[in-house]
Design a protein around this motif. Structure first.
Motif, PDB file in Angstrom:
ATOM      1  N   ALA A  96      53.661  85.448  84.835  1.00 53.15           N
ATOM      2  CA  ALA A  96      53.966  83.898  84.040  1.00 53.15           C
ATOM      3  C   ALA A  96      53.746  83.982  82.771  1.00 53.15           C
ATOM      4  CB  ALA A  96      52.626  83.227  84.564  1.00 53.15           C
ATOM      5  N   GLY A  97      54.308  83.258  81.824  1.00 53.97           N
ATOM      6  CA  GLY A  97      54.103  83.281  80.389  1.00 53.97           C
ATOM      7  C   GLY A  97      54.271  81.694  79.802  1.00 53.97           C
ATOM      8  N   ARG A  98      54.130  81.843  78.598  1.00 55.22           N
ATOM      9  CA  ARG A  98      54.000  80.572  77.808  1.00 55.22           C
ATOM     10  C   ARG A  98      55.192  80.367  77.180  1.00 55.22           C
ATOM     11  NH1 ARG A  98      50.602  80.534  73.474  1.00 55.22           N
ATOM     12  NH2 ARG A  98      52.553  81.127  72.527  1.00 55.22           N
ATOM     13  N   GLN A  99      56.130  79.192  77.321  1.00 51.96           N
ATOM     14  CA  GLN A  99      57.142  78.799  76.464  1.00 51.96           C
ATOM     15  C   GLN A  99      56.943  77.444  75.829  1.00 51.96           C
ATOM     16  OE1 GLN A  99      60.347  80.555  76.409  1.00 51.96           O
ATOM     17  NE2 GLN A  99      59.173  82.268  77.217  1.00 51.96           N
ATOM     18  N   THR A 100      57.479  77.473  74.529  1.00 60.22           N
ATOM     19  CA  THR A 100      57.168  76.356  73.421  1.00 60.22           C
ATOM     20  C   THR A 100      58.454  75.666  73.589  1.00 60.22           C
ATOM     21  OG1 THR A 100      55.317  77.327  72.098  1.00 60.22           O
ATOM     22  CG2 THR A 100      56.446  75.439  71.339  1.00 60.22           C
ATOM     23  N   HIS A 101      58.731  74.309  73.822  1.00 59.87           N
ATOM     24  CA  HIS A 101      59.847  73.673  74.013  1.00 59.87           C
ATOM     25  C   HIS A 101      60.170  72.628  72.766  1.00 59.87           C
ATOM     26  CE1 HIS A 101      60.942  75.240  78.079  1.00 59.87           C
ATOM     27  NE2 HIS A 101      59.540  75.268  78.200  1.00 59.87           N
ATOM     28  N   TRP A 102      59.025  72.448  72.205  1.00 59.97           N
ATOM     29  CA  TRP A 102      59.123  71.313  71.041  1.00 59.97           C
ATOM     30  C   TRP A 102      58.120  71.511  70.033  1.00 59.97           C
ATOM     31  CZ3 TRP A 102      59.571  65.504  71.446  1.00 59.97           C
ATOM     32  CH2 TRP A 102      60.603  64.698  70.580  1.00 59.97           C
ATOM     33  N   ILE A 103      58.628  71.533  68.742  1.00 67.89           N
ATOM     34  CA  ILE A 103      57.445  71.215  67.902  1.00 67.89           C
ATOM     35  C   ILE A 103      57.748  70.555  66.656  1.00 67.89           C
ATOM     36  CG2 ILE A 103      56.129  72.613  66.034  1.00 67.89           C
ATOM     37  CD1 ILE A 103      56.820  75.327  67.504  1.00 67.89           C
ATOM     38  N   VAL A 104      57.029  69.255  66.500  1.00 67.23           N
ATOM     39  CA  VAL A 104      57.331  68.392  65.634  1.00 67.23           C
ATOM     40  C   VAL A 104      55.850  68.081  64.590  1.00 67.23           C
ATOM     41  CG1 VAL A 104      58.059  65.899  65.131  1.00 67.23           C
ATOM     42  CG2 VAL A 104      58.713  66.896  67.360  1.00 67.23           C
ATOM     43  N   TYR A 105      56.109  68.245  63.303  1.00 64.70           N
ATOM     44  CA  TYR A 105      55.266  68.082  62.432  1.00 64.70           C
ATOM     45  C   TYR A 105      55.476  67.128  61.358  1.00 64.70           C
ATOM     46  CZ  TYR A 105      57.489  72.165  60.639  1.00 64.70           C
ATOM     47  OH  TYR A 105      58.688  73.075  59.984  1.00 64.70           O
ATOM     48  N   ASP A 106      54.296  66.725  60.539  1.00 59.53           N
ATOM     49  CA  ASP A 106      54.520  66.025  59.439  1.00 59.53           C
ATOM     50  C   ASP A 106      55.104  64.489  59.982  1.00 59.53           C
ATOM     51  OD1 ASP A 106      53.264  67.454  57.651  1.00 59.53           O
ATOM     52  OD2 ASP A 106      55.464  68.368  56.651  1.00 59.53           O
ATOM     53  N   ILE A 107      54.657  64.195  61.168  1.00 59.39           N
ATOM     54  CA  ILE A 107      54.979  62.988  61.636  1.00 59.39           C
ATOM     55  C   ILE A 107      54.270  61.815  60.724  1.00 59.39           C
ATOM     56  CG2 ILE A 107      55.030  61.348  63.491  1.00 59.39           C
ATOM     57  CD1 ILE A 107      55.012  63.696  65.278  1.00 59.39           C
ATOM     58  N   PRO A 108      54.912  60.726  59.929  1.00 56.45           N
ATOM     59  CA  PRO A 108      54.006  59.919  59.191  1.00 56.45           C
ATOM     60  C   PRO A 108      52.793  59.169  60.016  1.00 56.45           C
ATOM     61  CG  PRO A 108      56.504  59.533  58.858  1.00 56.45           C
ATOM     62  CD  PRO A 108      56.202  60.680  60.105  1.00 56.45           C
ATOM     63  N   SER A 109      51.757  58.690  59.424  1.00 57.21           N
ATOM     64  CA  SER A 109      50.839  58.170  60.285  1.00 57.21           C
ATOM     65  C   SER A 109      51.221  56.739  60.598  1.00 57.21           C
ATOM     66  CB  SER A 109      49.702  58.080  59.147  1.00 57.21           C
ATOM     67  OG  SER A 109      49.995  57.271  58.099  1.00 57.21           O
ATOM     68  N   SER A 110      51.995  56.282  60.012  1.00 61.67           N
ATOM     69  CA  SER A 110      52.584  54.614  60.519  1.00 61.67           C
ATOM     70  C   SER A 110      53.534  54.711  61.733  1.00 61.67           C
ATOM     71  CB  SER A 110      53.597  54.344  59.381  1.00 61.67           C
ATOM     72  OG  SER A 110      54.723  55.133  59.133  1.00 61.67           O
ATOM     73  N   VAL A 111      53.747  56.053  62.123  1.00 62.66           N
ATOM     74  CA  VAL A 111      54.458  56.231  63.449  1.00 62.66           C
ATOM     75  C   VAL A 111      53.738  56.442  64.509  1.00 62.66           C
ATOM     76  CG1 VAL A 111      56.295  57.597  64.640  1.00 62.66           C
ATOM     77  CG2 VAL A 111      56.567  57.175  62.285  1.00 62.66           C
ATOM     78  N   ASN A 112      54.116  55.645  65.536  1.00 71.29           N
ATOM     79  CA  ASN A 112      53.094  55.673  66.917  1.00 71.29           C
ATOM     80  C   ASN A 112      54.021  55.703  68.161  1.00 71.29           C
ATOM     81  OD1 ASN A 112      54.047  53.091  67.113  1.00 71.29           O
ATOM     82  ND2 ASN A 112      52.095  52.351  67.349  1.00 71.29           N
ATOM     83  N   GLU A 113      55.202  56.108  67.906  1.00 73.16           N
ATOM     84  CA  GLU A 113      56.249  56.170  68.984  1.00 73.16           C
ATOM     85  C   GLU A 113      57.314  57.058  68.650  1.00 73.16           C
ATOM     86  OE1 GLU A 113      58.670  53.513  72.490  1.00 73.16           O
ATOM     87  OE2 GLU A 113      57.884  52.788  70.849  1.00 73.16           O
ATOM     88  N   LEU A 114      58.024  57.885  69.737  1.00 79.84           N
ATOM     89  CA  LEU A 114      59.030  58.853  69.532  1.00 79.84           C
ATOM     90  C   LEU A 114      59.821  58.094  70.698  1.00 79.84           C
ATOM     91  CD1 LEU A 114      57.694  62.560  69.366  1.00 79.84           C
ATOM     92  CD2 LEU A 114      58.207  60.825  67.362  1.00 79.84           C
ATOM     93  N   ARG A 115      61.016  57.586  70.394  1.00 78.77           N
ATOM     94  CA  ARG A 115      61.753  57.016  71.246  1.00 78.77           C
ATOM     95  C   ARG A 115      62.530  58.034  72.262  1.00 78.77           C
ATOM     96  NH1 ARG A 115      67.224  57.900  70.015  1.00 78.77           N
ATOM     97  NH2 ARG A 115      67.813  58.066  67.725  1.00 78.77           N
TER      98      ARG A 115
END
Length: 242
Positions: A96-115
């Protein structure tokens, strides 16, 4: 009377007296108000904690990112980081192993949703997060030919050019340094890449007290290293086997 006393007492005493008159046993401080906030929580309209990942978001199906939203971030939050990891099951005789499927950073603090579908299937609007209330959405330009003649799916070239021009103006007005960025996942890309195997999928959202000084395309280890000493809170949404 109370009015007379308020006129002769210091400001702090007036606040305490008003609290007593209002029936409060102790004064309400800003720190207490922060503690009374809802807990930091990540959720999705597409699935519940512990449920399987819907097929629309799998790498061997439509491969689009799911809708995600959160609440209860600390008041000092300046940005968010999202990391999606998949603990894959071992195959026949395989580990078994770990795969990373998505990395998002510097999301503004005013944002509270990803459509839904903000990333994946060859496109991404992550860099437009925080630009406007309908983050990542194309500007609405009505095509009169489609409205009058019912020509669904048709777009006049001039209308398409106008839509592109409006998007370009909006994008150019937004400081590039303030844009959210996608990191490089395990398959070498940056856009959402859904899993194709069974296993546990975790969506980890971090609230940070500042932005990261990383360029687009940073790797998982680089993002985690840049986050050290900046994490205020963390929330996780975990999905089970498909």
């Amino acid at each position: 009377g109370i009015n007379t006393e308020l006129g002769r007492t210091p400001m702090c005493s007036r606040v305490l007296l008003l609290a007593v008159v209002a029936g409060l046993s102790t004064p309400v401080l800003a720190a207490d108000a922060d503690k009374a906030k809802k807990p930091f929580m990540l959720k999705s309209a597409a699935f519940a904690n512990g449920s399987p990942l819907p097929v629309d978001h799998r790498g061997d199906e439509d491969d689009i990112s799911p809708q995600l939203s959160w609440e209860g971030a600390p008041n000092a939050t300046e940005s968010f980081v999202l990391i999606v990891d998949h603990a894959e099951e071992g195959g026949a005789g395989g580990a078994a192993g770990r795969q990373t499927h998505w990395i998002v950073y510097d999301i503004p603090s005013s944002v509270n949703e990803l459509r839904e579908e903000i990333s994946g299937a060859g496109t991404s609007d992550i860099g437009r997060l925080g630009m406007k209330e309908e983050a990542g959405q194309e500007p609405i330009v009505v095509d009169p030919m489609e409205s009058m003649m019912g020509m669904t799916g048709y777009e006049d070239p001039e209308i398409a050019q106008m839509r592109s021009m409006i998007s370009g103006v909006v994008d150019a007005s937004f400081d590039a340094g303030m844009r959210a960025k996608e990191g490089t996942h395990s398959e070498g890309g940056t856009q959402w890449r859904g899993p194709t195997k069974g296993g546990s999928l975790s969506f980890k959202l971090y609230a940070l007290n500042e932005r990261l000084t990383l360029p687009p395309g940073a790797k998982r280890d680089e993002v985690l290293a840049a986050m050290k000493g900046k994490v205020l809170a963390k929330t996780t949404l975990t999905l089970g086997d498909r």
